[in-house]
Design a protein around this motif. Structure first.
Motif, PDB file in Angstrom:
ATOM      1  N   THR A 264      -7.376  53.315 132.314  1.00  0.00           N
ATOM      2  CA  THR A 264      -6.500  52.812 132.719  1.00  0.00           C
ATOM      3  C   THR A 264      -6.099  51.641 131.214  1.00  0.00           C
ATOM      4  O   THR A 264      -6.937  52.280 130.232  1.00  0.00           O
ATOM      5  CB  THR A 264      -7.112  50.642 132.966  1.00  0.00           C
ATOM      6  N   TRP A 265      -5.432  51.184 130.799  1.00  0.00           N
ATOM      7  CA  TRP A 265      -4.751  50.551 129.493  1.00  0.00           C
ATOM      8  C   TRP A 265      -5.134  49.233 129.033  1.00  0.00           C
ATOM      9  O   TRP A 265      -5.135  48.543 129.713  1.00  0.00           O
ATOM     10  CB  TRP A 265      -3.197  50.600 129.341  1.00  0.00           C
ATOM     11  N   LYS A 266      -5.232  49.350 127.765  1.00  0.00           N
ATOM     12  CA  LYS A 266      -5.357  47.800 126.926  1.00  0.00           C
ATOM     13  C   LYS A 266      -3.828  47.221 127.249  1.00  0.00           C
ATOM     14  O   LYS A 266      -2.993  47.506 127.275  1.00  0.00           O
ATOM     15  CB  LYS A 266      -5.636  47.730 125.457  1.00  0.00           C
ATOM     16  N   GLU A 267      -4.838  45.933 126.907  1.00  0.00           N
ATOM     17  CA  GLU A 267      -3.673  45.060 127.034  1.00  0.00           C
ATOM     18  C   GLU A 267      -2.475  44.743 126.029  1.00  0.00           C
ATOM     19  O   GLU A 267      -2.914  46.315 125.072  1.00  0.00           O
ATOM     20  CB  GLU A 267      -4.082  43.333 127.358  1.00  0.00           C
ATOM     21  N   LEU A 268      -0.851  43.917 125.398  1.00  0.00           N
ATOM     22  CA  LEU A 268      -0.702  44.684 124.992  1.00  0.00           C
ATOM     23  C   LEU A 268      -0.986  43.947 123.206  1.00  0.00           C
ATOM     24  O   LEU A 268      -1.812  42.682 124.227  1.00  0.00           O
ATOM     25  CB  LEU A 268       0.763  43.722 125.154  1.00  0.00           C
TER      26      LEU A 268
END
Length: 408
Positions: A264-268
């Motif tokens: 999963t990816w970090k936030e902007l």
């Protein structure tokens, strides 16, 4: 009005001699020079705070992170972004445009969809869309130009249809310097449900850019054209679009959780900034923005208009000179692209270099535009805040000397 003597004192590189004569640098559309304040910001990072960002809790890492994110906040304010998370740091315009193409474009373009660009585009805002269209079975369309090479709202309205999904356009042409009516074209794109991607490499250093007022979806630019270091730059993206986009580059620091078979990816904005960024370069970009704001972007633009007016008027007095683009100085940013009849642009540039004047010659990474202009290459003189009327006079004299040298 710019205090030219004070400004030029900040650029040590301008004090040198080329071929035993004081340098005249008129290749700013390719790369601008860098003032000591920006160089000092870069040096300060490496001499005092050299550590990775976002990863450490020790003092150097914390200072580096604070300076890096402060630079992001300066960029956001400078271009009118709503929040700092709409600013993605990149290596420059090319990287930013490819990011949009490979993330948003890859996910949203389907067979038969239309991608609209123009003949004015730099290869960085042409080839990614060309290749995307080929991969996806989409249609690449070009906005026709007016006789002077400019883009009009009327011609854009013809090209943009209900099938258009992306409009990718230069705010300012790197060849003819013309200023595109971005706000009006953005409205046309949105009317048909398309997004607009803007190449702002030649605009941000010279014009007041407000991405909210222009109502653009993506806006890319480079630091090295606006007094900053090479390898620095940014992409603005509308937050709601960025949040729904997947990263196009993967690795350290852009992740949230990594499992054996999924991640999963970090936030902007960090999900788009994989790996160790160009920390010092982006901090120095922030210092370049400080420098520009201290003088005033409108003051810089008016200075360039005055140089343009003088250059255009004097060049038109020289037999055999063809000037490309609008002849009104206020319809272009600080550059003049031209050819001298009977002399190849590279020969023009070589003779001028002997006279210590640096210009650019070639196709300027815009071969389709060269074809539209019915030439293979051109010469280009481009101005910035530290150039003077006296330098333009020397450039004009150099053109006259070039004619004499070739027996014209």
């Amino acid at each position: 009005m710019i205090n030219i003597e004070k400004v030029r004192a900040d650029f040590k590189i301008l004090n040198q001699e080329v071929n035993d004569k004081p340098l005249i640098y008129l290749d700013n559309a390719a790369t601008s020079q860098t003032p000591r304040q920006v160089i000092q910001a870069l040096s300060h990072y490496y001499e005092n705070d050299n550590a990775n960002v976002h990863r450490g809790v020790h003092t150097l890492s914390t200072r580096a992170t604070d300076a890096y994110e402060a630079a992001r906040a300066k960029v956001a304010r400078f271009i009118g972004a709503r929040v700092t998370s709409e600013v993605i740091f990149t290596r420059g315009t090319t990287t930013a445009l490819n990011l949009v193409c490979n993330s948003y474009g890859e996910a949203n373009i389907q067979p038969g969809d239309e991608i609209v660009i123009s003949y004015l585009e730099h290869h960085s805002n042409l080839i990614p869309w060309q290749q995307l269209a080929k991969r996806k079975g989409a249609v690449l369309k070009y906005i026709d130009l007016e006789k002077d090479g400019t883009i009009s709202e009327e011609k854009a309205n013809i090209a943009i249809t209900e099938k258009t999904k992306i409009v990718a356009i230069a705010h300012v042409s790197n060849v003819i310097g013309s200023i595109t009516p971005i706000k009006e074209i953005a409205a046309l794109a949105h009317k048909h449900g398309a997004v607009i991607v803007v190449d702002g490499a030649q605009a941000v250093p010279h014009l007041k850019v407000d991405v909210q007022a222009l109502d653009v979806d993506f806006y890319a630019f480079s630091g090295h054209k606006m007094l900053g270091p090479t390898g620095s730059g940014a992409l603005y993206g509308r937050r709601e679009l960025l949040e729904n986009m997947d990263p196009s580059e993967f690795g350290g620091e852009m992740i949230d959780f990594v499992e054996l078979y999924d991640s999963t990816w970090k936030e902007l904005p960090w999900k788009f900034e994989a790996g160790t960024p160009i920390i010092g370069g982006q901090i120095a970009l922030g210092a370049a923005i400080d420098y520009i704001e201290n003088i005033g972007i409108e003051t810089i633009h008016q200075h360039e208009i005055a140089l343009n007016e003088y250059a255009l008027a004097e060049m038109q007095k020289i037999d055999g000179v063809t000037i490309y683009g609008p002849l009104e100085a206020d319809k272009r940013c600080g550059l003049v692209t031209f050819n001298l009849e009977g002399v190849h642009p590279h020969d023009v540039a070589t003779v001028l270099d002997e006279e210590r004047i640096a210009i650019r010659a070639g196709h300027h990474c815009a071969q389709p535009l060269m074809k539209w202009l019915e030439t293979s290459s051109t010469a280009r003189a481009s101005f910035y805040l530290y150039n003077t009327k006296e330098e333009i006079t020397a450039f004009i004299d150099g053109l006259k000397l070039t004619r004499e040298y070739f027996g014209l």
